[in-house]
Design an enzyme around this catalytic site. Structure first.
Site, PDB file in Angstrom:
ATOM      1  CG  ASP A   1      44.022  62.490  35.017  1.00 56.98           C
ATOM      2  OD1 ASP A   1      43.429  62.993  35.604  1.00 56.98           O
ATOM      3  OD2 ASP A   1      45.770  62.138  35.403  1.00 56.98           O
TER       4      ASP A   1
ATOM      5  CG  ASN B   1      38.667  64.838  30.092  1.00 59.41           C
ATOM      6  OD1 ASN B   1      38.037  64.411  29.570  1.00 59.41           O
ATOM      7  ND2 ASN B   1      38.579  63.763  31.459  1.00 59.41           N
TER       8      ASN B   1
ATOM      9  CG  ASN C   1      37.053  63.952  40.198  1.00 60.26           C
ATOM     10  OD1 ASN C   1      36.659  62.928  39.708  1.00 60.26           O
ATOM     11  ND2 ASN C   1      37.835  64.293  40.271  1.00 60.26           N
TER      12      ASN C   1
ATOM     13  NE  ARG D   1      47.039  66.966  32.904  1.00 62.13           N
ATOM     14  CZ  ARG D   1      47.408  66.344  33.559  1.00 62.13           C
ATOM     15  NH1 ARG D   1      48.480  66.079  33.621  1.00 62.13           N
ATOM     16  NH2 ARG D   1      46.218  65.133  34.846  1.00 62.13           N
TER      17      ARG D   1
END
Length: 304
Positions: A78, A80, A127, A82
């Protein structure tokens, strides 16, 4: 899968770090850099920090090898987006390509600690609700990385088996073809199993396992009442996506969020969890080693 570790092409690493060894490395490092043009203050600080982290990593790795290591590590990748925003990157393909490159490091680190199974959650069923451009960026990075791993000499030298779990029917044909080709090319290996969770959801896995169990019972001619009586945790576990793997001993999540979001819901009943604020593309070896250290420090009672 045989969770034991085979000593195939075992890497050689220096383990002893006494004061004399550390001092010698510092002197060597200082000499090599004084011979060049004198760096700026920020550059010198950066180089010093890298050296100190390198020494710290080696010592930590040596300590961890003295204790038990997990048989199976799961990682929720988790952060990517940001990470990309902080660096001004907006192209979806580039965003997730950087995250995919980190996979090579994970394999390397797991081999250092003889961890025989690692599962990476790279794409969830939720997703699929994102924009088409972002979905394409994620899936293209997955396809390219899986294809690269299937042809990477490291994969074959270290005998890494690749497999994927999830609802692959939701993915583009090209992605599925790359996955199937990688699975076929590595099917005979048993030193390490790399599992890619793609199109994966924990609730979907459990419902698919129950459906598979009932379908098997129907094919065997069992009455519904008999099939119901045969539903046990052990029976359902045999129909999970990767029933060949042991349950994960440790699950790591990057980026600071403290939740599983459905990752390995069934299998994680006795797992230890480790959450770090580090964004996935910036995840370092020292961060991974700290997670293993936290796992070793815990007293696992498995409900007893």
């Amino acid at each position: 899968m045989n969770p034991g570790w085979s000593p195939v092409h075992e890497r050689t690493t220096a383990l002893a770090f006494d004061q004399q060894t550390a001092s010698a490395r510092v002197v060597t490092w200082q000499k090599s850099h004084t011979e060049r043009k004198r760096p700026g203050k920020s550059t010198a600080t950066s180089l010093l920090l890298r050296l100190l982290y390198w020494i710290y990593e080696r010592r930590l790795l040596h300590q961890l090898r003295q204790g038990p290591t997990p048989r199976h590590v799961g990682i929720i990748l988790d952060g990517n987006r940001r990470h990309a925003r902080k660096r001004g990157v907006s192209d979806p393909c580039e965003i997730y390509q950087r995250g995919a490159e980190k996979l090579d490091d994970i394999l390397d680190w797991c081999f250092d600690l003889r961890i025989p199974a690692v599962t990476l959650w790279v794409f969830s069923t939720e997703n699929l609700k994102r924009s088409q451009a972002e979905i394409s960026g994620i899936l293209s990075a997955i396809e390219a990385k899986v294809a690269a791993l299937a042809h990477d000499p490291f994969t074959h030298q270290k005998r890494v088996r690749l497999q994927a779990i999830g609802r692959l029917d939701l993915l583009p044909d090209s992605v599925v073809a790359a996955i199937r080709a990688a699975e076929a090319a590595t099917a005979q290996y048993n030193v390490m199993t790399l599992t890619i969770a793609v199109g994966y959801g924990g609730r979907e896995e459990i419902s698919d396992a129950v459906r598979s169990f009932l379908k098997t019972q129907a094919q065997e001619g069992a009455l519904l009442s008999d099939a119901i009586e045969r539903i046990t945790p052990e029976a359902i576990a045999c129909h999970l996506y990767a029933s060949n793997l042991p349950d994960p001993d440790l699950i790591i999540r990057t980026s600071g969020d403290i939740r599983l979001s459905g990752f390995l819901l069934w299998q994680s009943v006795h797992s230890e969890f480790y959450f770090t604020d580090v964004l996935w593309p910036a995840f370092r070896k020292v961060d991974f080693l700290r997670a293993i250290r936290a796992h070793q420090a815990r007293n696992r009672r498995f409900g007893r």
